[in-house]
Design a protein around this motif. Structure first.
Motif, PDB file in Angstrom:
ATOM      1  N   PHE A  69      -1.410   7.995  -0.788  1.00 42.27           N
ATOM      2  CA  PHE A  69      -0.088   7.401  -0.821  1.00 42.27           C
ATOM      3  C   PHE A  69      -0.211   5.974  -0.297  1.00 42.27           C
ATOM      4  CE2 PHE A  69       0.383  11.915  -0.073  1.00 42.27           C
ATOM      5  CZ  PHE A  69       1.346  12.288  -0.996  1.00 42.27           C
ATOM      6  N   SER A  70       0.117   4.988  -1.116  1.00 44.18           N
ATOM      7  CA  SER A  70       0.215   3.629  -0.582  1.00 44.18           C
ATOM      8  C   SER A  70       1.652   3.422  -0.147  1.00 44.18           C
ATOM      9  CB  SER A  70      -0.233   2.590  -1.609  1.00 44.18           C
ATOM     10  OG  SER A  70       0.623   2.572  -2.728  1.00 44.18           O
ATOM     11  N   VAL A  71       1.829   2.608   0.893  1.00 46.56           N
ATOM     12  CA  VAL A  71       3.161   2.401   1.458  1.00 46.56           C
ATOM     13  C   VAL A  71       3.330   0.934   1.847  1.00 46.56           C
ATOM     14  CG1 VAL A  71       4.828   3.123   3.225  1.00 46.56           C
ATOM     15  CG2 VAL A  71       3.000   4.704   2.534  1.00 46.56           C
ATOM     16  N   SER A  72       4.428   0.346   1.402  1.00 46.58           N
ATOM     17  CA  SER A  72       4.846  -0.964   1.908  1.00 46.58           C
ATOM     18  C   SER A  72       6.359  -0.928   2.071  1.00 46.58           C
ATOM     19  CB  SER A  72       4.435  -2.090   0.959  1.00 46.58           C
ATOM     20  OG  SER A  72       5.308  -2.165  -0.147  1.00 46.58           O
ATOM     21  N   THR A  73       6.890  -1.959   2.691  1.00 52.51           N
ATOM     22  CA  THR A  73       8.332  -2.006   2.897  1.00 52.51           C
ATOM     23  C   THR A  73       9.065  -2.550   1.670  1.00 52.51           C
ATOM     24  OG1 THR A  73       8.110  -4.129   4.045  1.00 52.51           O
ATOM     25  CG2 THR A  73       8.188  -2.134   5.410  1.00 52.51           C
TER      26      THR A  73
END
Length: 187
Positions: A69-73
């Motif tokens: 899972f990649s995550v950014s805001t």
């Protein structure tokens, strides 16, 4: 940052994956190995090189029972736009989680509060939802997917072989150590 050996906090979010918007949650990883790859922002410079590197290892990670899972805001909409406009990001098959409220990023204690952006951080989570490894680098230092895969292999080996540990630079198939009183001072 005392997150090693702690459980991840519950979360729900929307992600862009395989051309669709999908709901994802902490429930999705129960019973599976998972990697959370936090990065500062879409449409940047180091971030696509890292995500592209992980995309190249995604099939190998999947074969080991690991979900990424990649995550950014950024939002899931921004992830789709980036996916559609970048050849590097276009090869990503894993979920790109949008975290515009920063809740997930804060749950993993990697939010740059003054900027509203995630640190460049990676977390390896075991099937019980426990963080087994983490790496955080400064803005200009990209991560290496080969080393991430090596750490996952070591974490899986240790989980499957209680009483053994993996020394520095350990590679799958190499000798491990069995800590004991007889080993003290002999390494």
């Amino acid at each position: 940052m005392a997150l090693i050996n702690t459980a991840i906090k519950p979360f729900k979010a929307t992600a862009f994956k395989d051309g669709e918007f999908v709901d994802v949650s902490s429930e999705d990883i129960k019973g599976k190995w998972a990697v959370f790859v936090f990065y500062p922002a879409d449409f940047t410079f180091v971030c696509p090189t890292e995500l592209g590197d992980i995309a190249d290892k995604y099939e190998e990670l999947q074969s080991r029972g690991v979900e990424v899972f990649s995550v950014s805001t950024d939002t899931h909409f921004t992830h789709k736009a980036w996916h559609d406009s970048s050849d590097t990001i276009n090869k990503i098959k894993f979920a790109m989680i949008g975290d515009p409220t920063g809740e997930i990023t804060r749950n993993f204690d990697c939010m740059r509060e003054t900027m509203g952006l995630a640190d460049r951080a990676t977390f390896v989570v075991d099937p019980e939802g426990i963080i087994q490894a983490m790496e955080i680098t400064s803005e200009g230092i990209g991560r290496d997917a080969d080393d991430l895969v090596r750490k996952i292999k070591a974490a899986q080996y240790v989980a499957n072989n209680p009483g053994e540990v993996c020394p520095a630079k350990w590679k799958e198939g190499e000798a491990t150590l069995a800590p004991s009183l007889d080993l003290v001072g002999k390494i």
